[in-house]
Design a protein around this motif. Sequence first.
Motif, PDB file in Angstrom:
ATOM      1  N   SER A   1       0.817  -1.214   0.000  1.00 20.00           N
ATOM      2  CA  SER A   1       0.000   0.000   0.000  1.00 20.00           C
ATOM      3  C   SER A   1       0.847   1.259   0.000  1.00 20.00           C
ATOM      4  CB  SER A   1      -0.935  -0.008   1.212  1.00 20.00           C
ATOM      5  OG  SER A   1      -0.190  -0.111   2.415  1.00 20.00           O
ATOM      6  N   ASP A   2       2.016   1.220   0.654  1.00 21.02           N
ATOM      7  CA  ASP A   2       2.901   2.387   0.698  1.00 21.02           C
ATOM      8  C   ASP A   2       4.320   1.956   0.341  1.00 21.02           C
ATOM      9  OD1 ASP A   2       4.210   4.743   1.074  1.00 21.02           O
ATOM     10  OD2 ASP A   2       3.786   4.918   3.227  1.00 21.02           O
ATOM     11  N   PRO A   3       4.688   2.021  -0.928  1.00 24.64           N
ATOM     12  CA  PRO A   3       6.001   1.526  -1.369  1.00 24.64           C
ATOM     13  C   PRO A   3       7.171   2.436  -1.011  1.00 24.64           C
ATOM     14  CG  PRO A   3       4.766   2.372  -3.237  1.00 24.64           C
ATOM     15  CD  PRO A   3       3.845   2.448  -2.056  1.00 24.64           C
ATOM     16  N   ARG A   4       6.925   3.577  -0.418  1.00 24.99           N
ATOM     17  CA  ARG A   4       8.001   4.529  -0.148  1.00 24.99           C
ATOM     18  C   ARG A   4       9.018   4.014   0.865  1.00 24.99           C
ATOM     19  NH1 ARG A   4       4.493   9.667   1.388  1.00 24.99           N
ATOM     20  NH2 ARG A   4       3.419   7.962   2.494  1.00 24.99           N
ATOM     21  N   SER A   5       8.665   2.970   1.599  1.00 26.78           N
ATOM     22  CA  SER A   5       9.581   2.414   2.598  1.00 26.78           C
ATOM     23  C   SER A   5      10.394   1.246   2.066  1.00 26.78           C
ATOM     24  CB  SER A   5       8.787   1.966   3.829  1.00 26.78           C
ATOM     25  OG  SER A   5       8.118   3.060   4.427  1.00 26.78           O
ATOM     26  N   PHE A   6      10.279   0.951   0.769  1.00 24.98           N
ATOM     27  CA  PHE A   6      10.908  -0.240   0.205  1.00 24.98           C
ATOM     28  C   PHE A   6      11.710   0.111  -1.052  1.00 24.98           C
ATOM     29  CE2 PHE A   6       6.917  -1.416   2.237  1.00 24.98           C
ATOM     30  CZ  PHE A   6       7.292  -2.450   3.072  1.00 24.98           C
ATOM     31  N   GLY A   7      12.483  -0.872  -1.509  1.00 22.96           N
ATOM     32  CA  GLY A   7      12.979  -0.802  -2.868  1.00 22.96           C
ATOM     33  C   GLY A   7      11.811  -1.066  -3.797  1.00 22.96           C
ATOM     34  N   VAL A   8      11.694  -0.285  -4.871  1.00 25.01           N
ATOM     35  CA  VAL A   8      10.520  -0.361  -5.743  1.00 25.01           C
ATOM     36  C   VAL A   8      10.954  -0.683  -7.167  1.00 25.01           C
ATOM     37  CG1 VAL A   8       8.573   0.925  -6.713  1.00 25.01           C
ATOM     38  CG2 VAL A   8       9.203   1.224  -4.313  1.00 25.01           C
ATOM     39  N   ALA A   9      10.222  -1.603  -7.808  1.00 23.14           N
ATOM     40  CA  ALA A   9      10.514  -1.993  -9.187  1.00 23.14           C
ATOM     41  C   ALA A   9       9.470  -1.421 -10.135  1.00 23.14           C
ATOM     42  CB  ALA A   9      10.545  -3.512  -9.310  1.00 23.14           C
ATOM     43  N   GLU A  10       9.949  -0.984 -11.288  1.00 23.37           N
ATOM     44  CA  GLU A  10       9.070  -0.567 -12.377  1.00 23.37           C
ATOM     45  C   GLU A  10       9.166  -1.616 -13.478  1.00 23.37           C
ATOM     46  OE1 GLU A  10       8.433   3.164 -15.510  1.00 23.37           O
ATOM     47  OE2 GLU A  10      10.368   2.838 -14.531  1.00 23.37           O
ATOM     48  N   LEU A  11       8.030  -2.160 -13.889  1.00 27.74           N
ATOM     49  CA  LEU A  11       7.999  -3.177 -14.923  1.00 27.74           C
ATOM     50  C   LEU A  11       7.467  -2.585 -16.222  1.00 27.74           C
ATOM     51  CD1 LEU A  11       6.525  -6.265 -12.998  1.00 27.74           C
ATOM     52  CD2 LEU A  11       8.900  -5.489 -13.147  1.00 27.74           C
ATOM     53  N   ASP A  12       7.936  -3.125 -17.336  1.00 28.68           N
ATOM     54  CA  ASP A  12       7.410  -2.728 -18.631  1.00 28.68           C
ATOM     55  C   ASP A  12       5.944  -3.168 -18.718  1.00 28.68           C
ATOM     56  OD1 ASP A  12       6.756  -3.424 -21.627  1.00 28.68           O
ATOM     57  OD2 ASP A  12       8.444  -2.038 -21.687  1.00 28.68           O
ATOM     58  N   PRO A  13       5.028  -2.267 -19.041  1.00 23.75           N
ATOM     59  CA  PRO A  13       3.605  -2.627 -19.032  1.00 23.75           C
ATOM     60  C   PRO A  13       3.226  -3.685 -20.057  1.00 23.75           C
ATOM     61  CG  PRO A  13       3.943  -0.449 -19.993  1.00 23.75           C
ATOM     62  CD  PRO A  13       5.250  -0.863 -19.400  1.00 23.75           C
ATOM     63  N   ASP A  14       4.023  -3.823 -21.114  1.00 24.83           N
ATOM     64  CA  ASP A  14       3.699  -4.796 -22.153  1.00 24.83           C
ATOM     65  C   ASP A  14       4.371  -6.146 -21.909  1.00 24.83           C
ATOM     66  OD1 ASP A  14       2.129  -2.939 -23.597  1.00 24.83           O
ATOM     67  OD2 ASP A  14       3.956  -2.071 -24.457  1.00 24.83           O
ATOM     68  N   SER A  15       5.685  -6.120 -21.715  1.00 20.41           N
ATOM     69  CA  SER A  15       6.433  -7.376 -21.580  1.00 20.41           C
ATOM     70  C   SER A  15       6.519  -7.871 -20.145  1.00 20.41           C
ATOM     71  CB  SER A  15       7.849  -7.198 -22.135  1.00 20.41           C
ATOM     72  OG  SER A  15       8.591  -6.290 -21.328  1.00 20.41           O
ATOM     73  N   GLY A  16       6.337  -6.985 -19.196  1.00 12.92           N
ATOM     74  CA  GLY A  16       6.505  -7.371 -17.793  1.00 12.92           C
ATOM     75  C   GLY A  16       7.951  -7.427 -17.355  1.00 12.92           C
ATOM     76  N   ALA A  17       8.881  -7.052 -18.236  1.00 11.96           N
ATOM     77  CA  ALA A  17      10.304  -7.072 -17.887  1.00 11.96           C
ATOM     78  C   ALA A  17      10.618  -5.954 -16.894  1.00 11.96           C
ATOM     79  CB  ALA A  17      11.149  -6.904 -19.149  1.00 11.96           C
ATOM     80  N   VAL A  18      11.649  -6.193 -16.093  1.00 16.05           N
ATOM     81  CA  VAL A  18      12.067  -5.176 -15.129  1.00 16.05           C
ATOM     82  C   VAL A  18      12.684  -4.011 -15.884  1.00 16.05           C
ATOM     83  CG1 VAL A  18      13.494  -4.682 -13.116  1.00 16.05           C
ATOM     84  CG2 VAL A  18      12.505  -6.974 -13.405  1.00 16.05           C
ATOM     85  N   ARG A  19      12.143  -2.820 -15.640  1.00 13.96           N
ATOM     86  CA  ARG A  19      12.630  -1.631 -16.337  1.00 13.96           C
ATOM     87  C   ARG A  19      13.598  -0.838 -15.452  1.00 13.96           C
ATOM     88  NH1 ARG A  19       8.195   2.360 -18.736  1.00 13.96           N
ATOM     89  NH2 ARG A  19       8.141   0.765 -20.379  1.00 13.96           N
ATOM     90  N   SER A  20      13.254  -0.656 -14.196  1.00 11.55           N
ATOM     91  CA  SER A  20      14.105   0.124 -13.300  1.00 11.55           C
ATOM     92  C   SER A  20      13.823  -0.232 -11.855  1.00 11.55           C
ATOM     93  CB  SER A  20      13.891   1.633 -13.510  1.00 11.55           C
ATOM     94  OG  SER A  20      12.597   2.010 -13.062  1.00 11.55           O
ATOM     95  N   LEU A  21      14.783   0.103 -10.976  1.00 12.49           N
ATOM     96  CA  LEU A  21      14.653  -0.112  -9.538  1.00 12.49           C
ATOM     97  C   LEU A  21      15.066   1.169  -8.827  1.00 12.49           C
ATOM     98  CD1 LEU A  21      16.392  -3.602  -9.243  1.00 12.49           C
ATOM     99  CD2 LEU A  21      13.949  -3.179  -9.167  1.00 12.49           C
ATOM    100  N   GLU A  22      14.419   1.436  -7.702  1.00 12.85           N
ATOM    101  CA  GLU A  22      14.776   2.606  -6.909  1.00 12.85           C
ATOM    102  C   GLU A  22      14.558   2.290  -5.440  1.00 12.85           C
ATOM    103  OE1 GLU A  22      13.937   7.441  -6.799  1.00 12.85           O
ATOM    104  OE2 GLU A  22      12.674   6.117  -8.008  1.00 12.85           O
ATOM    105  N   GLU A  23      15.500   2.719  -4.607  1.00 12.44           N
ATOM    106  CA  GLU A  23      15.438   2.440  -3.174  1.00 12.44           C
ATOM    107  C   GLU A  23      14.694   3.556  -2.431  1.00 12.44           C
ATOM    108  OE1 GLU A  23      15.824   0.270   0.219  1.00 12.44           O
ATOM    109  OE2 GLU A  23      16.420  -0.353  -1.804  1.00 12.44           O
ATOM    110  N   LYS A  24      13.620   3.176  -1.741  1.00  6.13           N
ATOM    111  CA  LYS A  24      12.833   4.104  -0.913  1.00  6.13           C
ATOM    112  C   LYS A  24      12.545   5.426  -1.632  1.00  6.13           C
ATOM    113  CE  LYS A  24      14.263   2.197   3.563  1.00  6.13           C
ATOM    114  NZ  LYS A  24      14.915   1.003   3.035  1.00  6.13           N
ATOM    115  N   PRO A  25      11.875   5.365  -2.767  1.00  4.10           N
ATOM    116  CA  PRO A  25      11.627   6.590  -3.539  1.00  4.10           C
ATOM    117  C   PRO A  25      10.558   7.474  -2.888  1.00  4.10           C
ATOM    118  CG  PRO A  25      10.486   4.744  -4.535  1.00  4.10           C
ATOM    119  CD  PRO A  25      11.316   4.171  -3.417  1.00  4.10           C
ATOM    120  N   LYS A  26      10.723   8.780  -3.020  1.00  2.00           N
ATOM    121  CA  LYS A  26       9.709   9.692  -2.512  1.00  2.00           C
ATOM    122  C   LYS A  26       8.464   9.657  -3.388  1.00  2.00           C
ATOM    123  CE  LYS A  26      13.027  12.851  -0.349  1.00  2.00           C
ATOM    124  NZ  LYS A  26      13.567  14.240  -0.307  1.00  2.00           N
TER     125      LYS A  26
END
Length: 356
Positions: A136-161
């Motif tokens: 529910s609140d990803p700001r406290s975690f490492g967060v992954a962004e996936l490609d909406p079509d392929s589902g591949a990992v696009r980027s990662l960010e640690e505790k993003p604002k």
Amino acid sequence: MKALVLSGGSGTRLRPITHTSAKQLVPVANKPVLFYGLEAIAAAGITDVGIIVGDTAPAIEAAVGDGSKFGIKATYIRQLAPLGLAHTVLIAREFLGDDDFVMYLGDNFIVGGIDAIVDEFTGSRPDAQIMLTRVSDPRSFGVAELDPDSGAVRSLEEKPKEPKSDLALVGVYLFTPAIHEAVASLKPSWRGELEITEAIQWLLDNDRTVNSTTITGYWKDTGNVADMLEVNRLVLEGMEQRLDGTVSDDSEIIGRVVVEEGATVAGSRIVGPAIIGAGSSITGSYIGPFTAIDEDCCVDDSEIEYSILMSRVSIRGTRRIEASIIGHDAEVTPAPRVPRAHRLVLGDHSKVQISS
């Protein structure tokens, strides 16, 4: 394959408990949370385990020993300061060698173990495989962004604002030796740490393969009181009734209650799921659902529900303790005035007076 288990964190969100106890050794249903992880690693067929330890190294080493009771061989690796997850890979380089490995955060709890993801990783052998779950609140975690079509990992960010998704990294990662080159390239983040998310991002930026698995089962980072109590509830719900201790005829046991050998229950009502540890004494008291009472505790003329009592706790003449974690050797006794309920987080050797 090897395993790297991270057990060096200080557990600031669980203080004052963690002023005197390693957070990985806080019990869930009377068993340290770290033990569940070691059992999951062994069940996945991994026996060579490096354990990262910090200031609480003596307690961790005393609890785990050589690892034989879990079916593993434990090697202890000291991290002198909490400099990040990627830093643990750096200092464990000699232990890891050129083997693939799973990194497991020692205060994480995953229902169902890690067998499936280990099999998936060994079958396709990407450079890295991460586990994700929606929060529910990803700001406290490492967060992954996936490609909406392929589902591949696009980027990662640690505790993003401003998180790009609600997909948080679960505390289990699988790597080939390619991660060592990534870690060696890192510089400390704004937090002063070597971030494992940045190491995985390095793999992505250098055209390495990073796969992800989104889990729908239960996962918790047991870093705070609410999460510890929730995991305790979940584990207790899976128990079956077992009355190996002594329960008097004037006591009432309802539902899934475990009374360990050497424990005594007299003139009391226990409503499960609940567990009473070996050597503990429950007299003239009510123990409500989702309560774990560890070894050699004494509860007399008191009411407790949805709580964790660590070993050698003494509670006498106290009405209504709930949603509490009480550390080793703590004492709770009556004081002149009393609220309707008490919510306690007590460190080891605490002494508290509460009115009856």
